[in-house]
Design an enzyme around this catalytic site. Structure first.
Site, PDB file in Angstrom:
ATOM      1  N   CYS A 116       0.701  -1.131   0.163  1.00 37.27           N
ATOM      2  CA  CYS A 116       0.218   0.383  -0.656  1.00 37.27           C
ATOM      3  C   CYS A 116       0.854   1.370   0.316  1.00 37.27           C
ATOM      4  O   CYS A 116       1.904   0.963   0.411  1.00 37.27           O
ATOM      5  CB  CYS A 116      -1.090   0.126   1.264  1.00 37.27           C
ATOM      6  SG  CYS A 116      -2.152   1.048   0.899  1.00 37.27           S
ATOM      7  N   CYS A 118      -0.332   4.609   1.387  1.00 34.04           N
ATOM      8  CA  CYS A 118      -0.143   5.187   2.192  1.00 34.04           C
ATOM      9  C   CYS A 118       0.957   5.860   3.185  1.00 34.04           C
ATOM     10  O   CYS A 118       0.613   7.226   4.078  1.00 34.04           O
ATOM     11  CB  CYS A 118      -1.334   5.242   3.216  1.00 34.04           C
ATOM     12  SG  CYS A 118      -1.090   3.528   4.066  1.00 34.04           S
ATOM     13  N   CYS A 126      -4.206   6.076   0.209  1.00 33.44           N
ATOM     14  CA  CYS A 126      -3.152   4.667  -0.292  1.00 33.44           C
ATOM     15  C   CYS A 126      -3.345   4.537  -2.021  1.00 33.44           C
ATOM     16  O   CYS A 126      -2.774   3.210  -2.884  1.00 33.44           O
ATOM     17  CB  CYS A 126      -4.555   3.946   0.378  1.00 33.44           C
ATOM     18  SG  CYS A 126      -4.628   4.193   2.082  1.00 33.44           S
ATOM     19  N   LYS A 191     -12.228  -4.532   3.403  1.00 35.24           N
ATOM     20  CA  LYS A 191     -11.179  -4.393   4.349  1.00 35.24           C
ATOM     21  C   LYS A 191     -11.357  -2.861   4.570  1.00 35.24           C
ATOM     22  O   LYS A 191     -12.669  -2.312   3.819  1.00 35.24           O
ATOM     23  CB  LYS A 191      -9.924  -3.554   3.764  1.00 35.24           C
ATOM     24  CG  LYS A 191      -9.488  -2.501   5.060  1.00 35.24           C
ATOM     25  CD  LYS A 191      -7.258  -2.610   4.380  1.00 35.24           C
ATOM     26  CE  LYS A 191      -7.089  -1.408   5.192  1.00 35.24           C
ATOM     27  NZ  LYS A 191      -5.992  -1.133   4.475  1.00 35.24           N
ATOM     28  N   ARG A 201      -2.183   3.931  12.434  1.00 31.74           N
ATOM     29  CA  ARG A 201      -1.323   5.744  11.172  1.00 31.74           C
ATOM     30  C   ARG A 201      -0.656   6.597  11.922  1.00 31.74           C
ATOM     31  O   ARG A 201       0.313   7.230  12.065  1.00 31.74           O
ATOM     32  CB  ARG A 201      -2.661   6.398  11.000  1.00 31.74           C
ATOM     33  CG  ARG A 201      -3.289   5.284  10.290  1.00 31.74           C
ATOM     34  CD  ARG A 201      -5.428   6.124   9.921  1.00 31.74           C
ATOM     35  NE  ARG A 201      -5.763   5.488   9.272  1.00 31.74           N
ATOM     36  CZ  ARG A 201      -6.943   5.893   8.818  1.00 31.74           C
ATOM     37  NH1 ARG A 201      -7.545   6.399   8.848  1.00 31.74           N
ATOM     38  NH2 ARG A 201      -7.795   4.541   7.743  1.00 31.74           N
ATOM     39  N   LYS A 244     -11.056  -7.864   7.945  1.00 35.73           N
ATOM     40  CA  LYS A 244     -10.056  -6.561   8.597  1.00 35.73           C
ATOM     41  C   LYS A 244     -11.209  -5.510   8.623  1.00 35.73           C
ATOM     42  O   LYS A 244     -11.994  -5.039   7.768  1.00 35.73           O
ATOM     43  CB  LYS A 244      -8.564  -6.217   7.131  1.00 35.73           C
ATOM     44  CG  LYS A 244      -7.581  -4.974   8.169  1.00 35.73           C
ATOM     45  CD  LYS A 244      -7.121  -4.262   8.141  1.00 35.73           C
ATOM     46  CE  LYS A 244      -6.532  -3.020   8.118  1.00 35.73           C
ATOM     47  NZ  LYS A 244      -5.754  -2.384   8.030  1.00 35.73           N
ATOM     48  N   TYR A 309      -1.196  -7.619  17.295  1.00 34.20           N
ATOM     49  CA  TYR A 309       0.214  -7.368  17.921  1.00 34.20           C
ATOM     50  C   TYR A 309       0.782  -8.273  19.056  1.00 34.20           C
ATOM     51  O   TYR A 309       1.604  -7.773  19.469  1.00 34.20           O
ATOM     52  CB  TYR A 309      -0.064  -6.111  17.959  1.00 34.20           C
ATOM     53  CG  TYR A 309      -0.110  -5.361  16.853  1.00 34.20           C
ATOM     54  CD1 TYR A 309       0.161  -4.663  16.103  1.00 34.20           C
ATOM     55  CD2 TYR A 309      -1.776  -5.013  16.470  1.00 34.20           C
ATOM     56  CE1 TYR A 309       0.340  -3.920  14.677  1.00 34.20           C
ATOM     57  CE2 TYR A 309      -2.155  -4.651  15.600  1.00 34.20           C
ATOM     58  CZ  TYR A 309      -0.373  -3.994  14.491  1.00 34.20           C
ATOM     59  OH  TYR A 309      -1.136  -3.318  13.216  1.00 34.20           O
TER      60      TYR A 309
HETATM   61  C1  PBG Z   1      -2.301   0.627   4.958  1.00 37.32           C
HETATM   62  C2  PBG Z   1      -2.934  -0.744   5.594  1.00 37.32           C
HETATM   63  C3  PBG Z   1      -3.087   0.367   7.226  1.00 37.32           C
HETATM   64  C4  PBG Z   1      -3.737  -1.023   8.165  1.00 37.32           C
HETATM   65  C5  PBG Z   1      -3.050  -1.978   7.282  1.00 37.32           C
HETATM   66  N1  PBG Z   1      -2.229  -1.508   6.513  1.00 37.32           N
HETATM   67  C6  PBG Z   1      -4.309   1.428   7.804  1.00 37.32           C
HETATM   68  C7  PBG Z   1      -5.124   2.008   6.830  1.00 37.32           C
HETATM   69  O1  PBG Z   1      -5.529   1.454   5.782  1.00 37.32           O
HETATM   70  O2  PBG Z   1      -4.986   3.210   7.275  1.00 37.32           O
HETATM   71  C8  PBG Z   1      -4.263  -0.958   9.544  1.00 37.32           C
HETATM   72  C9  PBG Z   1      -3.597  -1.542  10.654  1.00 37.32           C
HETATM   73  C10 PBG Z   1      -4.382  -1.740  12.394  1.00 37.32           C
HETATM   74  O3  PBG Z   1      -4.817  -0.889  12.488  1.00 37.32           O
HETATM   75  O4  PBG Z   1      -3.536  -1.935  12.891  1.00 37.32           O
HETATM   76  N2  PBG Z   1      -3.439   1.223   4.256  1.00 37.32           N
HETATM   77 ZN    ZN Z   2      -2.897   2.282   2.414  1.00 40.99          ZN
END
Ligand code: PBG
Ligand code: ZN
Length: 317
Positions: A116, A118, A126, A191, A201, A244, A309
């Site tokens: 990704c 971002c 993203c 997602k 973030r 997710k 985690y």
């Molecule tokens: C990147 C990404 C994110 C997460 C995993 N890959 C953040 C988002 O989409 O803003 C979130 C993982 C987490 O909160 O543990 N796109």
């Molecule tokens: Zn992203």
């Protein structure tokens, strides 16, 4: 009368009757790798989680190795960000260097790389941006470049989390053309645009600079659409599909597991982790028991893989 309690009467029979077990090999541990030297920064909103520079990774990788978990999921945090996220697919990008380091020193650790943009874009979205719009098709070639570049660095699996339409097919084709026909894709398929990503973030420096991610991530009100997203990713060639976040979405996970005979992953995200850690720090819950209950519920709902985690804590290393 049905006497259910016969099979609950002592620890030995309860253990034999257990339908679901969480094993270290089911778990993937997410890690944050930051550019620079001698860095181990705590992530305030995620107690126990740190950003590491490559030269400090040994400390955590030796624990990962000892835990005998399934693998790690890498997130790189570059110093330089630009609108195209060029450090995401740079030969000497932070994630590429981390992958090469781990591959060489810890060849036994299975490396999943999040695909990704971002963390790498100056606007924090993203994908590519025009005005306030997040572009779909224009983003795909960059995701492909990122996946191929990380495959070349030695990554074992690609996990696209961007939620652009058609990215699984594009990445599959790109990997195949580059000779990585054996590299699996684990797609973040369902997602949701979720407030549970807040702590992540902070950890990954990836908050969007304007607006939100609702034009590409899913509306959390939608369950049927999640099934269609998963179906599309399977058709596009995803080897593993993901739901997710986890806890508020176990219904989606369960329905997916009944609908598709494809390995399912679930991401026990940062906000879920933070809530458990915060309550445990106050002494309001028993952390170990709560984590075991949460992760077991994810497996019971159909997950084969859990990205969490809590992985190292759970394994007691
Ligand atoms: C990147 C990404 C994110 C997460 C995993 N890959 C953040 C988002 O989409 O803003 C979130 C993982 C987490 O909160 O543990 N796109
Ligand atoms: Zn992203």
């Amino acid at each position: 009368m049905q006497r259910f309690r016969r099979l609950r009467s002592d620890e030995r029979i309860r253990a034999m009757m257990q339908e679901t077990r969480v094993h270290p090999k089911d778990l993937i541990y997410p890690m944050f790798v930051i550019e620079g030297e001698n860095i181990k920064n705590p992530v305030d909103s995620m107690p126990g989680i740190f950003q590491y520079s490559i030269d400090r990774l040994d400390e955590i990788l030796s624990r990962v190795k000892e835990a005998g978990i399934g693998g790690i999921m890498l997130f790189g945090i570059p110093v330089h960000k630009d609108p195209q996220g060029s450090q995401a697919y740079a030969e000497d990008g932070i994630t590429q260097r981390a992958v090469r380091f781990i591959k060489e020193k810890y060849p036994e650790i299975y490396i999943v790389t999040d695909i990704c943009l971002c963390e790498y874009t100056s606007h924090g979205h993203c994908g590519m941006v025009r005005g306030e719009e997040i572009l779909n098709d224009e983003t795909l070639p960059y995701l492909v470049k990122m996946a191929v570049s990380l495959a070349r660095a030695g990554a074992d699996m690609a996990a696209p989390s961007d939620m652009m339409d058609g990215r699984v097919a594009a990445i599959r084709e790109g990997l195949d053309q580059a000779g990585f026909t054996q590299m699996p894709i684990m797609a973040y398929s369902a997602k949701f645009a979720s407030a549970y990503y807040g702590p992540f973030r902070d950890a990954a420096h990836s908050a969007p600079g304007f607006g939100d991610r609702k034009s590409y991530q899913m509306d959390f009100a939608n369950g049927q659409e999640a099934i269609r997203e998963i179906e599309a990713d399977i058709e596009e060639g995803a080897d593993i599909v993901m739901v997710k976040p986890a806890l508020a979405y176990l219904d989606v996970l369960k329905e997916a597991s009944l609908t598709f005979k494809v390995p399912l992953a679930v991401y026990n995200v940062s906000g879920e982790y933070a809530m458990v850690k915060a309550a445990a720090a106050k002494g309001w819950i028993d952390e170990r028991r709560i984590v075991m209950e949460n992760l077991t519920a994810m497996k019971r709902a159909g997950a084969k893989i859990i990205i969490t985690y809590h992985a190292l804590d759970l394994c007691g290393v």
